[in-house]
Every structure is written in structure tokens, then in C-alpha cells.
Design a protein around this motif. Structure first.
Motif, PDB file in Angstrom:
ATOM      1  N   PRO A 142      42.306  45.675  57.075  1.00 47.96           N
ATOM      2  CA  PRO A 142      42.259  46.748  56.071  1.00 47.96           C
ATOM      3  C   PRO A 142      41.132  46.524  55.076  1.00 47.96           C
ATOM      4  N   LEU A 143      40.607  47.628  54.555  1.00 54.26           N
ATOM      5  CA  LEU A 143      39.489  47.569  53.623  1.00 54.26           C
ATOM      6  C   LEU A 143      39.771  46.690  52.407  1.00 54.26           C
ATOM      7  N   PRO A 144      40.972  46.740  51.802  1.00 55.03           N
ATOM      8  CA  PRO A 144      41.214  45.869  50.638  1.00 55.03           C
ATOM      9  C   PRO A 144      41.009  44.389  50.948  1.00 55.03           C
ATOM     10  N   ALA A 145      41.385  43.948  52.153  1.00 54.15           N
ATOM     11  CA  ALA A 145      41.210  42.540  52.517  1.00 54.15           C
ATOM     12  C   ALA A 145      39.736  42.205  52.686  1.00 54.15           C
ATOM     13  N   ILE A 146      38.990  43.099  53.310  1.00 54.50           N
ATOM     14  CA  ILE A 146      37.554  42.861  53.518  1.00 54.50           C
ATOM     15  C   ILE A 146      36.829  42.831  52.174  1.00 54.50           C
ATOM     16  N   THR A 147      37.159  43.784  51.328  1.00 57.69           N
ATOM     17  CA  THR A 147      36.523  43.855  50.010  1.00 57.69           C
ATOM     18  C   THR A 147      36.838  42.615  49.186  1.00 57.69           C
ATOM     19  N   LYS A 148      38.099  42.214  49.191  1.00 53.37           N
ATOM     20  CA  LYS A 148      38.485  41.030  48.437  1.00 53.37           C
ATOM     21  C   LYS A 148      37.754  39.792  48.934  1.00 53.37           C
ATOM     22  N   ALA A 149      37.606  39.684  50.250  1.00 56.26           N
ATOM     23  CA  ALA A 149      36.940  38.526  50.836  1.00 56.26           C
ATOM     24  C   ALA A 149      35.478  38.421  50.405  1.00 56.26           C
ATOM     25  N   LEU A 150      34.852  39.553  50.152  1.00 55.30           N
ATOM     26  CA  LEU A 150      33.445  39.553  49.747  1.00 55.30           C
ATOM     27  C   LEU A 150      33.266  39.467  48.235  1.00 55.30           C
ATOM     28  N   THR A 151      34.378  39.661  47.486  1.00 57.47           N
ATOM     29  CA  THR A 151      34.240  39.764  46.025  1.00 57.47           C
ATOM     30  C   THR A 151      35.342  39.025  45.268  1.00 57.47           C
ATOM     31  N   TYR A 152      35.785  37.877  45.780  1.00 60.38           N
ATOM     32  CA  TYR A 152      36.872  37.147  45.121  1.00 60.38           C
ATOM     33  C   TYR A 152      36.594  36.944  43.625  1.00 60.38           C
ATOM     34  N   PRO A 153      37.542  37.334  42.746  1.00 59.12           N
ATOM     35  CA  PRO A 153      37.393  37.024  41.319  1.00 59.12           C
ATOM     36  C   PRO A 153      37.777  35.557  41.084  1.00 59.12           C
ATOM     37  N   PRO A 154      36.868  34.720  40.615  1.00 56.93           N
ATOM     38  CA  PRO A 154      37.146  33.283  40.509  1.00 56.93           C
ATOM     39  C   PRO A 154      38.266  32.918  39.555  1.00 56.93           C
ATOM     40  N   ASP A 155      38.530  33.766  38.565  1.00 63.39           N
ATOM     41  CA  ASP A 155      39.538  33.407  37.567  1.00 63.39           C
ATOM     42  C   ASP A 155      40.966  33.498  38.098  1.00 63.39           C
ATOM     43  N   GLU A 156      41.129  33.951  39.325  1.00 59.21           N
ATOM     44  CA  GLU A 156      42.472  34.038  39.909  1.00 59.21           C
ATOM     45  C   GLU A 156      42.851  32.786  40.698  1.00 59.21           C
ATOM     46  N   TYR A 157      41.936  31.816  40.778  1.00 58.17           N
ATOM     47  CA  TYR A 157      42.164  30.671  41.650  1.00 58.17           C
ATOM     48  C   TYR A 157      41.892  29.355  40.936  1.00 58.17           C
ATOM     49  N   ARG A 158      42.564  28.318  41.432  1.00 59.14           N
ATOM     50  CA  ARG A 158      42.301  26.968  40.943  1.00 59.14           C
ATOM     51  C   ARG A 158      41.038  26.464  41.618  1.00 59.14           C
ATOM     52  N   ILE A 159      39.998  26.269  40.837  1.00 60.72           N
ATOM     53  CA  ILE A 159      38.700  25.854  41.369  1.00 60.72           C
ATOM     54  C   ILE A 159      38.254  24.597  40.639  1.00 60.72           C
ATOM     55  N   THR A 160      37.813  23.620  41.387  1.00 62.99           N
ATOM     56  CA  THR A 160      37.344  22.363  40.803  1.00 62.99           C
ATOM     57  C   THR A 160      35.898  22.462  40.351  1.00 62.99           C
ATOM     58  N   HIS A 161      35.063  23.035  41.191  1.00 62.45           N
ATOM     59  CA  HIS A 161      33.627  23.096  40.914  1.00 62.45           C
ATOM     60  C   HIS A 161      33.213  24.553  40.678  1.00 62.45           C
ATOM     61  N   HIS A 162      33.417  25.027  39.467  1.00 57.68           N
ATOM     62  CA  HIS A 162      33.096  26.425  39.172  1.00 57.68           C
ATOM     63  C   HIS A 162      31.612  26.717  39.349  1.00 57.68           C
ATOM     64  N   ASP A 163      30.761  25.739  39.078  1.00 55.71           N
ATOM     65  CA  ASP A 163      29.326  25.978  39.187  1.00 55.71           C
ATOM     66  C   ASP A 163      28.867  26.111  40.641  1.00 55.71           C
ATOM     67  N   TRP A 164      29.731  25.743  41.578  1.00 58.20           N
ATOM     68  CA  TRP A 164      29.393  25.917  42.997  1.00 58.20           C
ATOM     69  C   TRP A 164      29.655  27.348  43.477  1.00 58.20           C
ATOM     70  N   ASN A 165      30.407  28.136  42.714  1.00 56.78           N
ATOM     71  CA  ASN A 165      30.855  29.464  43.160  1.00 56.78           C
ATOM     72  C   ASN A 165      31.490  29.382  44.548  1.00 56.78           C
ATOM     73  N   PRO A 166      32.480  28.513  44.718  1.00 54.41           N
ATOM     74  CA  PRO A 166      33.020  28.243  46.059  1.00 54.41           C
ATOM     75  C   PRO A 166      33.785  29.403  46.671  1.00 54.41           C
ATOM     76  N   GLN A 167      34.236  30.344  45.837  1.00 53.67           N
ATOM     77  CA  GLN A 167      34.991  31.482  46.349  1.00 53.67           C
ATOM     78  C   GLN A 167      34.076  32.556  46.935  1.00 53.67           C
ATOM     79  N   ARG A 168      32.798  32.388  46.778  1.00 54.94           N
ATOM     80  CA  ARG A 168      31.835  33.438  47.137  1.00 54.94           C
ATOM     81  C   ARG A 168      31.151  33.121  48.464  1.00 54.94           C
TER      82      ARG A 168
END
Length: 389
Positions: A286-312
């Protein structure tokens, strides 16, 4: 194919790949073999898995970037498992694929397929998704994790994570909570979400949009992005047969130019890219899943290395030699169910020069505006950063 390797060897390798990928691999290969090459113009035919990793190949097709080139303008061929895609590539039913980079190493050095990597299809774009009741990695002890293929960056990184947290990955053994072991099982990406939903597995590591889809459906959550473990790692590479390069270097340059141009287009408008991947019938999710995969908002996840932009997920094409070396080194310490003897013949310091042909992507970078246009350093060098803690 190299002169010393017979068709029989490649067919044996294909059988092994089908076994690792399950029945879907056999079905897909049979379908491809039965239909043959739909394109009669002699153009290079594209094969892909329905994941966001394939976006550059698919957006290039949608945008008409293959028109007037040596690449077939027919619809790219969709496969459901890595084994089926690799088998179709080995049997020459498709000529251009995005393939797991460790799998490309296996294909060339274990199965004798004379393939070369032209560049990277993307960086990051994968995650470890777990059942909703799993809040800590240690809670996976005694459970199974699904991986898309033994020789995948997913298997390599998740094993690093497990070991770092005192867990031991096991193959063909019942995982034990008391012993701190976690079972690994190969599963086609399309089978992972239902397996997680029915409790057959405790988690899976795979490319998107399967991670995003689990969250949207409420059957799982992303525990960690793999880009938060290995910064800007390459998951999939752009692969062609070596004789295609020798026979038609101009056509290979056209292919590389089209893919890199598509990468720039995705980066310029990810929302539009997501819509194209859905509306063009390239991805079934579905489009919402594809869109989310390409545009993850980082503030919704536990991220160790924010400067790496690992969700992107990143669409940059240059294949760094240091990554290839680190990858081969990591393959030596990764548990798999299958042949690994070929690794003893590999020198991590020399694999890149033999496996990767970066002449074309270097030209494409220049034509695309230079390394900076792709977010790359001007000198095209980098140091690998890996942190599984």
C-alpha cells in the motif's frame, strides 16, 4: 561466464539458491523460463524484488530514461525472492538486477557467475522489526528471526547485534532462551509479515517497505534501523554480466546514467517517487507503507546515531572500496546454512578491484553534477563506521 566454469556448475548453484529461497524461487524461475524473453529487441532486461531498494531501476523505467538506450523499455520483471532473482540472472532471463551485495560476492566466487557490480543501488533502507511484545533485544532469546538470504547485509548486521548483546545466533538448531540462542531462518520478504503476525517468528530483518508495513498493520515495530549499526551501508548493488560490459560498454554507460539520474530524482521528491512506485504497478504494498519507508520521521524512533540519518534510505551510487573490504571481512564471521569454503580463497583487500567496475558510475557522477549532487565527498573516500551496541 568464465571459461573454467560450466553451465552445469551454474545450474547446481541455481538449485542451491532455490533451496535457500524456498518454493517461491522455483515457481518464479519456472515462470520466467516458460515465458522467455518478452523483449525481442535485444535490450537488456531488468529484474527486481518489490522493495524500495529497487526504486532507481523502477523510477528510471517510469521516467522513460531507458528510451533510446540499450536497456529494454518493457516492464521490469518482478520476482518474489532473492534466490529466484539470482537464478533468473544466472540463466540469462534477465540481464540487469539489483542484488544483495554479499550475494553478489557469493555469485561470482562460489557459483562462478561472471558478474560485475557497476555501483550501489542504495544505502540503508533496512531494519530489524520485532513482535510488539519484544522491547529489548535480549527478549529474542529462544525465538527465531527471519532473514531474506544467508548472504545478506541483514544477516551480517543482525548477527553483529546479537553477539554484542550476549546472544548467539544458531542455524538448524532449536533456539534456547536459557542458552541465549536465537534461531535464524531464511524467508522470502513477502512471507515475513504474516509469519510475524501469527507468532511463527519473533522478528525479521529485511528491506522496506516490509518494516513500515508491519508498523502500519500493527503487527510489529521497528526495533532498530540497520543504518544505525553500519553507517550508510550498501544493501543492494547494480549487477550486470561481465560479457555485457565487454560487448557493449556504451550501453552499460547508458544504463548507469539512467539509474543515477533516477537516484537524483528520488532524492528530489520522495513523496512523488512513492506515488510512482505504487501507481506504476511496480510495488504491491500500500502507498502509505511505501511513502513511510521513503520518509521516516526520525523523532518517532529510538536512534543512537542521529547524525547518521539511519532511518533514511539513501540513493547514492558510488561503491566505496573500503566497504567491500569490510563486507568480505564480516562475511568470514557470519553464520550461514550453506557452503562458505569460497571465503578461504578471498583476500578482502583485492575483491573490490575484481568484483566492482566503477568506470561507468564515475562518469555518471560527473554528468549528474559531481559527487556533491549525490551527497558524496569530493574525493570519493570514506571510513567505515560500525556500532552494533
Amino acid at each position: 561466464m568464465t571459461g573454467s566454469v560450466s553451465r552445469r556448475v551454474l545450474l547446481r548453484g541455481a538449485v542451491g539458491l532455490a533451496a535457500a529461497g524456498g518454493l517461491a524461487g522455483v515457481v518464479d524461475l519456472a515462470r520466467t523460463a516458460g515465458t522467455g524473453r518478452a523483449d525481442t529487441t535485444g535490450g537488456l532486461r531488468v529484474g527486481y524484488l518489490p522493495i524500495t531498494d529497487a526504486a532507481p531501476l523502477l523510477i528510471a523505467h517510469s521516467a522513460g530514461l531507458y528510451t533510446g538506450t540499450s536497456v529494454a523499455t518493457t516492464q521490469p520483471v518482478l520476482f518474489r525472492s532473492w534466490s529466484s532473482l539470482a537464478e533468473a540472472f544466472l540463466s540469462r532471463h534477465v540481464d540487469v538486477v539489483h542484488l544483495l551485495m554479499p550475494m553478489a560476492v557469493q555469485l561470482r566466487y562460489a557459483l562462478g557467475g561472471a558478474a560485475r557490480i557497476l555501483g550501489w543501488s542504495h544505502t540503508n533502507g533496512s531494519a530489524l522489526t520485532v513482535a510488539p511484545d519484544v522491547t529489548d533485544l535480549g527478549e529474542l532469546a529462544g525465538r527465531q528471526i527471519a532473514i531474506p538470504f544467508w548472504w545478506s547485509i541483514h544477516n551480517i548486521i543482525v548477527q553483529k547485534m546479537l553477539r554484542e548483546h550476549g546472544l548467539r545466533p544458531v542455524v538448524r538448531a532449536e533456539p534456547s532462551r536459557s542458552a541465549g540462542t536465537v534461531g535464524l531462518v531464511v524467508m522470502s520478504p513477502s512471507d515475513m509479515l504474516p509469519a510475524l503476525a501469527n507468532g511463527a517468528i519473533g522478528g525479521y530483518t529485511v528491506a522496506d517497505p516490509f518494516n513500515a508495513a508491519a508498523e502500519i498493520k500493527g503487527v510489529g515495530r521497528i526495533h532498530r534501523f540497520l543504518g544505525d549499526v553500519w553507517r550508510d551501508h550498501a544493501c543492494c548493488a547494480l549487477l550486470v554480466h561481465e560479457d555485457v560490459i565487454e560487448r557493449n560498454p556504451a550501453g552499460v554507460q547508458q544504463l548507469t546514467d539512467a539509474v543515477t539520474t533516477a537516484q537524483l530524482r528520488i532524492g528530489a521528491d520522495r513523496g512523488r517517487a512513492a506515488e510512482t512506485l505504487k501507481s506504476g504497478d511496480y510495488l504491491p504494498q500500500p502507498l502509505p507503507a511505501i511513502t513511510k519507508a521513503l520518509t521516516y520521521p526520525p523523532d518517532e524512533y529510538r536512534i543512537t546515531h542521529h547524525d547518521w540519518n539511519p532511518q533514511r534510505i539513501g540513493y547514492q551510487p558510488f561503491p566505496f572500496p573500503g566497504f567491500t573490504r569490510a563486507l568480505v571481512e564480516a562475511m568470514h564471521e557470519t553464520e550461514i546454512d550453506g557452503d562458505r569454503t569460497f571465503l578461504s580463497r578471498l583476500d578482502p583487500t583485492t575483491v573490490h578491484a575484481d568484483l566492482v567496475d566503477d568506470r561507468f558510475v564515475r562518469q555518471s557522477l560527473i554528468r549528474g553534477g559531481g559527487p556533491a549532487a549525490f551527497g558524496l565527498p569530493a574525493d570519493l573516500t570514506r571510513t567505515e563506521e560500525v556500532d552494533p551496541t
